[in-house]
Design an enzyme around this catalytic site. Structure first.
Site, PDB file in Angstrom:
ATOM      1  N   GLU A   4       0.809  -1.225   0.000  1.00  0.00           N
ATOM      2  CA  GLU A   4       0.000   0.000   0.000  1.00  0.00           C
ATOM      3  C   GLU A   4       0.841   1.273   0.000  1.00  0.00           C
ATOM      4  OE1 GLU A   4      -2.855  -0.204   3.192  1.00  0.00           O
ATOM      5  OE2 GLU A   4      -3.522  -2.213   2.632  1.00  0.00           O
ATOM      6  N   GLU A  48      -5.817  -7.926   0.325  1.00  0.00           N
ATOM      7  CA  GLU A  48      -6.534  -7.614   1.569  1.00  0.00           C
ATOM      8  C   GLU A  48      -7.949  -7.215   1.184  1.00  0.00           C
ATOM      9  OE1 GLU A  48      -4.965  -4.699   4.281  1.00  0.00           O
ATOM     10  OE2 GLU A  48      -2.914  -5.450   4.090  1.00  0.00           O
TER      11      GLU A  48
END
Length: 342
Positions: free
Chosen positions: A178, A270
């Site tokens: 991320e 995720e």
């Protein structure tokens, strides 16, 4: 007669590490074989307690195929403050019991932790807000203490990955995740130092530490942060739509596919909410696996202390559907990926 795979799902079972071991190649071959026709169920472990698997089994009668773990508490700036971790041991046990292992690393900054409660403590040291560590400065000065501490920390995690390699465990390895969001320190100084850090980690772990059990999962979340096809085996996207939004996330799936000029496997590395398998099929957004985040995305704590399933994000009936759908694969459906003769 089997329906022919769409061209986007045809991925050659090769790894970017030319010396990848038999276990990693066997896992990658399996992933390529099912990509576009089946989706692996997955679940992330909680950091301090891990009731997620028990709760999922109680509701669905099944365990996920992929188990997500975290090297966070092996970070030197955490261990020197007393943090302990058993995720490597858990991973070995999970693999030996027939499951697949993926690891992320919430890398606590090597130094310069702000350490101010309540939200800038050393325990939050992987967040940009909780450290003044400057990755660009470190990468620009290889002679600096900061750069040497980056190497120290990578070497500490390499020790754990070597334990997994010695135990025959291939790892879906998802570091530096991320980054484009900027909320983690490794993404706080922009794409250039981040990409250099990715390449440094790849080189150090592959060539210095001879870690041949890794399948490199890049999860930078933006094309500008992509380090290059020669450093990435699989592309992951982390998505947290609104509660009970069961859409396939087709746009994100397509965007992830555009990062590379090659066909790469795309995973939902995720998620909060589980997408609807029927929508995934209809939209041809067939993620290779999902990995639901832990804690309140899965369970709630009752007044008597029991952990029970929480329908706040994914409703109970939808969870049952997901784990029992013909599209998805649970742990009991996995082939024997440990035996080279299979």
């Amino acid at each position: 007669m089997l329906k022919e795979k769409a061209s986007q799902y045809i991925v050659e079972p090769k790894l970017v590490n030319p010396h990848a071991d038999a276990g990693a190649l066997r896992l990658m071959t399996y992933l390529c074989s099912i990509y576009g026709s089946r989706v692996l169920t997955g679940q992330q472990i909680g950091v301090e307690s891990a009731p997620e698997l028990d709760v999922l089994y109680e509701v669905t009668g099944k365990y996920p195929a992929v188990y997500g773990l975290d090297f966070m508490n092996y970070s030197p700036s955490r261990t020197e403050r007393g943090a302990q971790c058993s995720d490597t041991d858990i991973a070995i046990d999970w693999w030996r019991s027939g499951g697949i292992v993926t690891f992320c690393w919430h890398w606590n900054a090597p130094k310069d932790l702000i350490d101010l409660p309540p939200d800038k403590t050393w325990g939050s040291g992987f967040y940009t807000k909780a450290t003044t560590f400057d990755l660009a400065q470190a990468m620009d000065h290889p002679e600096s203490e900061e750069y040497q501490l980056l190497l120290r920390d990578m070497d500490a995690i390499a020790l754990q990955l070597k334990r997994l390699q010695a135990a025959g465990v291939p790892v879906l390895w998802r570091p530096l995740h991320e980054a484009a969001g900027g909320w983690f320190w490794w993404g706080a100084r922009g794409a250039d130092p981040y990409i250099r850090l990715w390449k440094l980690m790849f080189d150090r772990m592959t060539n210095l530490h001879k870690l041949n059990n890794l399948i490199w999962v890049w999860n930078g979340q933006h094309s500008d942060w992509y380090p290059g096809d020669e450093y990435v085996d699989i592309i992951g996207e982390d998505l947290y739509p609104s509660a009970r939004d069961y859409s396939s996330q087709k746009k994100h799936f397509q965007r992830a596919g555009s990062y590379s000029g090659q066909n790469k496997i795309i995973a939902l590395s995720e998620n909060g909410v589980l997408p609807d398998p029927d929508s995934m099929l209809k939209d041809q957004a067939l993620w290779a696996w999902n990995c639901t985040w832990y804690g309140t995305f899965v369970y709630k704590t009752e007044e008597d202390g029991r952990r029970t399933y929480s329908s706040a994000y994914t409703g109970r009936e939808h969870l049952i559907k997901y784990y029992n759908h013909p599209l998805t694969i649970t742990k009991d459906e996995l082939p024997n990926l440990r035996d080279e003769n299979v």
